[in-house]
Design a protein around this motif. Structure first.
Motif, PDB file in Angstrom:
ATOM      1  N   THR A   1      42.943  36.604  26.761  1.00  0.00           N
ATOM      2  CA  THR A   1      42.611  35.998  28.054  1.00  0.00           C
ATOM      3  C   THR A   1      43.790  36.092  29.030  1.00  0.00           C
ATOM      4  N   ALA A   2      45.015  36.065  28.513  1.00  0.00           N
ATOM      5  CA  ALA A   2      46.178  36.236  29.387  1.00  0.00           C
ATOM      6  C   ALA A   2      46.210  37.646  29.973  1.00  0.00           C
ATOM      7  N   ALA A   3      45.896  38.644  29.160  1.00  0.00           N
ATOM      8  CA  ALA A   3      45.824  40.019  29.661  1.00  0.00           C
ATOM      9  C   ALA A   3      44.728  40.147  30.715  1.00  0.00           C
ATOM     10  N   ASP A   4      43.614  39.453  30.493  1.00  0.00           N
ATOM     11  CA  ASP A   4      42.534  39.456  31.488  1.00  0.00           C
ATOM     12  C   ASP A   4      43.008  38.853  32.796  1.00  0.00           C
ATOM     13  N   ALA A   5      43.822  37.807  32.722  1.00  0.00           N
ATOM     14  CA  ALA A   5      44.328  37.171  33.943  1.00  0.00           C
ATOM     15  C   ALA A   5      45.204  38.138  34.733  1.00  0.00           C
ATOM     16  N   VAL A   6      46.022  38.928  34.024  1.00  0.00           N
ATOM     17  CA  VAL A   6      46.848  39.934  34.702  1.00  0.00           C
ATOM     18  C   VAL A   6      45.954  40.976  35.362  1.00  0.00           C
ATOM     19  N   ARG A   7      44.941  41.439  34.623  1.00  0.00           N
ATOM     20  CA  ARG A   7      44.004  42.410  35.197  1.00  0.00           C
ATOM     21  C   ARG A   7      43.275  41.819  36.403  1.00  0.00           C
ATOM     22  N   ASN A   8      42.869  40.558  36.300  1.00  0.00           N
ATOM     23  CA  ASN A   8      42.150  39.924  37.409  1.00  0.00           C
ATOM     24  C   ASN A   8      43.025  39.788  38.651  1.00  0.00           C
ATOM     25  N   LEU A   9      44.313  39.507  38.457  1.00  0.00           N
ATOM     26  CA  LEU A   9      45.211  39.431  39.603  1.00  0.00           C
ATOM     27  C   LEU A   9      45.272  40.773  40.315  1.00  0.00           C
ATOM     28  N   PHE A  10      45.374  41.843  39.534  1.00  0.00           N
ATOM     29  CA  PHE A  10      45.367  43.180  40.138  1.00  0.00           C
ATOM     30  C   PHE A  10      44.062  43.431  40.889  1.00  0.00           C
ATOM     31  N   VAL A  11      42.937  43.069  40.278  1.00  0.00           N
ATOM     32  CA  VAL A  11      41.630  43.283  40.913  1.00  0.00           C
ATOM     33  C   VAL A  11      41.521  42.478  42.208  1.00  0.00           C
TER      34      VAL A  11
END
Length: 266
Positions: free
Chosen positions: A118-128
């Motif tokens: 979920t932390a990796a998803d948060a990084v991806r979501n910030l980029f998105v």
């Protein structure tokens, strides 16, 4: 007391270390798979452009000069919710390939596997989010309430993304099949998004649908983001959104962790 404090400190360091390792592993996986890169970049851009130009000429929300200013907060949630389905796919795939059993054999904190995902998803979501904001800015989108409100909007969008990620992590653990996890993760999102204020004001819907749309967590979150973007009263909207997010996390996080331990038990 000193020994207990030392043990707690050491346990926290181990948790953070394990969390960083799993997060980095998932981010490397994202970068190395072209289809995942495309899903994280091309799809959000298409969402912004297609919905703006397809609906923008027909929909005139009251009190908003540009439809893109009304639309983009909803597209933030839509893109994050759709992307979160990949969490369930990844967890189910790790289960099917035996990767999670390998993690379990290592001296690491078990909750770090899910938290790292979920932390990796948060990084991806910030980029998105930053990508969609940039594309939106190019076609006329603006934050009208200043930098603090804009920062709050991005932060709130990241929080709802964390909630969606944990929901889909639980789905992946329950379904255990990557393809099925992707479908199960998307179906409720489609229903919730298209029965919310994402694209049109709730007041334009039939009365029976308005009753559901008003309590829809997507509507609550989108309305809070919209208030932060457009300006005006924000406190009630933001607190309601935070209440929904907190409630979802209080249910899904412990349930997912317990399911993880049960699923991977020898």
């Amino acid at each position: 007391m000193a020994t207990a404090g030392l043990g707690t400190s050491r346990g926290l360091r181990w948790l953070l270390s394990d969390l960083s390792v799993i997060t980095a592993r998932n981010l490397r996986r994202l970068v190395r798979v072209p289809t995942m890169i495309a899903f994280a970049t091309v799809q959000p851009v298409l969402f912004v452009l297609l919905f703006t130009y397809v609906f923008g000429g027909a929909i005139r929300p009251p009190g908003v000069d540009k439809y893109v200013d009304f639309l983009l907060p909803g597209i933030f949630v839509l893109a994050i919710a759709f992307g979160a389905s990949q969490t369930g796919v990844a967890i189910a795939d790790d289960l099917a390939t035996g990767m999670i059993d390998r993690f379990r054999a290592l001296p690491m904190t078990r909750s770090a596997v899910l938290a790292g995902r979920t932390a990796a998803d948060a990084v991806r979501n910030l980029f998105v989010l930053l990508l969609m904001t940039g594309v939106g800015h190019a076609i006329g989108f603006r934050f009208h309430a200043g930098i603090p409100a804009a920062t709050g909007a991005l932060g709130l969008a990241l929080l709802i993304g964390v909630a969606f990620s944990w929901i889909n992590a639980l789905v992946g653990l329950l379904v255990r099949d990557a393809e099925a996890a992707g479908l199960v993760g998307l179906m409720p999102v489609i229903v919730l998004v298209f029965t919310s204020s994402t694209f049109v004001p709730v007041a334009t819907m039939p009365g029976w649908l308005q009753a559901f749309a008003k309590i829809n967590p997507v509507t609550v979150t989108v309305d809070a983001l919209r208030a932060l973007v457009l300006g005006g009263p924000t406190a009630d909207h933001v607190w309601q959104a935070l209440a929904w997010i907190t409630g979802l996390l209080l249910v899904t996080v412990p349930t997912a962790v317990l399911r993880y331990r049960h699923t991977t038990a020898a």
